[in-house]
Design a protein around this motif. Structure first.
Motif, PDB file in Angstrom:
ATOM      1  N   GLY A 285     -19.384 -26.841  24.620  1.00 45.30           N
ATOM      2  CA  GLY A 285     -18.380 -26.312  23.711  1.00 45.30           C
ATOM      3  C   GLY A 285     -18.810 -25.088  22.921  1.00 45.30           C
ATOM      4  O   GLY A 285     -17.985 -24.439  22.287  1.00 45.30           O
ATOM      5  N   VAL A 286     -20.077 -24.753  22.955  1.00 47.90           N
ATOM      6  CA  VAL A 286     -20.575 -23.611  22.185  1.00 47.90           C
ATOM      7  C   VAL A 286     -20.101 -22.290  22.790  1.00 47.90           C
ATOM      8  O   VAL A 286     -19.549 -21.430  22.095  1.00 47.90           O
ATOM      9  N   ARG A 287     -20.299 -22.125  24.085  1.00 44.37           N
ATOM     10  CA  ARG A 287     -19.893 -20.864  24.737  1.00 44.37           C
ATOM     11  C   ARG A 287     -18.380 -20.707  24.734  1.00 44.37           C
ATOM     12  O   ARG A 287     -17.861 -19.605  24.521  1.00 44.37           O
ATOM     13  N   SER A 288     -17.651 -21.794  24.942  1.00 45.09           N
ATOM     14  CA  SER A 288     -16.190 -21.679  24.947  1.00 45.09           C
ATOM     15  C   SER A 288     -15.663 -21.348  23.556  1.00 45.09           C
ATOM     16  O   SER A 288     -14.667 -20.636  23.420  1.00 45.09           O
ATOM     17  N   ALA A 289     -16.323 -21.818  22.499  1.00 49.45           N
ATOM     18  CA  ALA A 289     -15.918 -21.474  21.137  1.00 49.45           C
ATOM     19  C   ALA A 289     -16.121 -19.982  20.872  1.00 49.45           C
ATOM     20  O   ALA A 289     -15.275 -19.329  20.241  1.00 49.45           O
ATOM     21  N   GLU A 290     -17.220 -19.430  21.364  1.00 54.00           N
ATOM     22  CA  GLU A 290     -17.468 -17.990  21.216  1.00 54.00           C
ATOM     23  C   GLU A 290     -16.421 -17.184  21.973  1.00 54.00           C
ATOM     24  O   GLU A 290     -15.899 -16.186  21.460  1.00 54.00           O
ATOM     25  N   ALA A 291     -16.110 -17.611  23.176  1.00 52.68           N
ATOM     26  CA  ALA A 291     -15.098 -16.913  23.977  1.00 52.68           C
ATOM     27  C   ALA A 291     -13.727 -17.042  23.329  1.00 52.68           C
ATOM     28  O   ALA A 291     -12.944 -16.087  23.328  1.00 52.68           O
ATOM     29  N   LEU A 292     -13.427 -18.199  22.750  1.00 50.84           N
ATOM     30  CA  LEU A 292     -12.146 -18.401  22.075  1.00 50.84           C
ATOM     31  C   LEU A 292     -11.989 -17.431  20.903  1.00 50.84           C
ATOM     32  O   LEU A 292     -10.917 -16.845  20.720  1.00 50.84           O
ATOM     33  N   ALA A 293     -13.046 -17.249  20.137  1.00 50.19           N
ATOM     34  CA  ALA A 293     -12.988 -16.309  19.009  1.00 50.19           C
ATOM     35  C   ALA A 293     -12.657 -14.900  19.499  1.00 50.19           C
ATOM     36  O   ALA A 293     -11.839 -14.196  18.888  1.00 50.19           O
ATOM     37  N   ALA A 294     -13.252 -14.486  20.599  1.00 48.64           N
ATOM     38  CA  ALA A 294     -12.983 -13.154  21.152  1.00 48.64           C
ATOM     39  C   ALA A 294     -11.547 -13.051  21.665  1.00 48.64           C
ATOM     40  O   ALA A 294     -10.880 -12.027  21.468  1.00 48.64           O
ATOM     41  N   ILE A 295     -11.072 -14.100  22.305  1.00 46.95           N
ATOM     42  CA  ILE A 295      -9.708 -14.092  22.837  1.00 46.95           C
ATOM     43  C   ILE A 295      -8.689 -14.053  21.701  1.00 46.95           C
ATOM     44  O   ILE A 295      -7.716 -13.307  21.749  1.00 46.95           O
ATOM     45  N   LYS A 296      -8.928 -14.843  20.661  1.00 48.43           N
ATOM     46  CA  LYS A 296      -8.025 -14.834  19.495  1.00 48.43           C
ATOM     47  C   LYS A 296      -8.047 -13.463  18.821  1.00 48.43           C
ATOM     48  O   LYS A 296      -7.008 -12.953  18.419  1.00 48.43           O
ATOM     49  N   ALA A 297      -9.234 -12.862  18.702  1.00 48.17           N
ATOM     50  CA  ALA A 297      -9.345 -11.536  18.083  1.00 48.17           C
ATOM     51  C   ALA A 297      -8.611 -10.481  18.886  1.00 48.17           C
ATOM     52  O   ALA A 297      -8.152  -9.472  18.330  1.00 48.17           O
TER      53      ALA A 297
END
Length: 67
Positions: free
Chosen positions: A28-40
């Motif tokens: 879940g760590v890498r997907s959380a980082e990717a989610l932040a970028a996608i939301k941004a």
């Protein structure tokens, strides 16, 4: 899709704007980082599996093998 392609912006054009995006990785760590970028980048309907596949297996289907 590799996280690096999301963070660099290279993969954003290939993501759907009209469907929910669900991200996942092992913990879940890498997907959380990717989610932040996608939301941004303006994608509103995006989520990730908190705790990753490992957590999902433990909570939802413990009969599945965990790696």
């Amino acid at each position: 899709m590799p996280k690096g392609e999301i963070l660099s912006g290279a993969a954003l054009a290939g993501l759907p704007q009209d469907r929910q995006i669900v991200l996942y990785c092992k913990t879940g760590v890498r997907s959380a980082e990717a989610l932040a970028a996608i939301k941004a980048a303006g994608f509103k309907d995006a989520v990730h599996v908190q705790g990753g596949v490992t957590s999902w297996v433990k909570q939802i289907d413990p009969a599945l093998p965990s790696y």
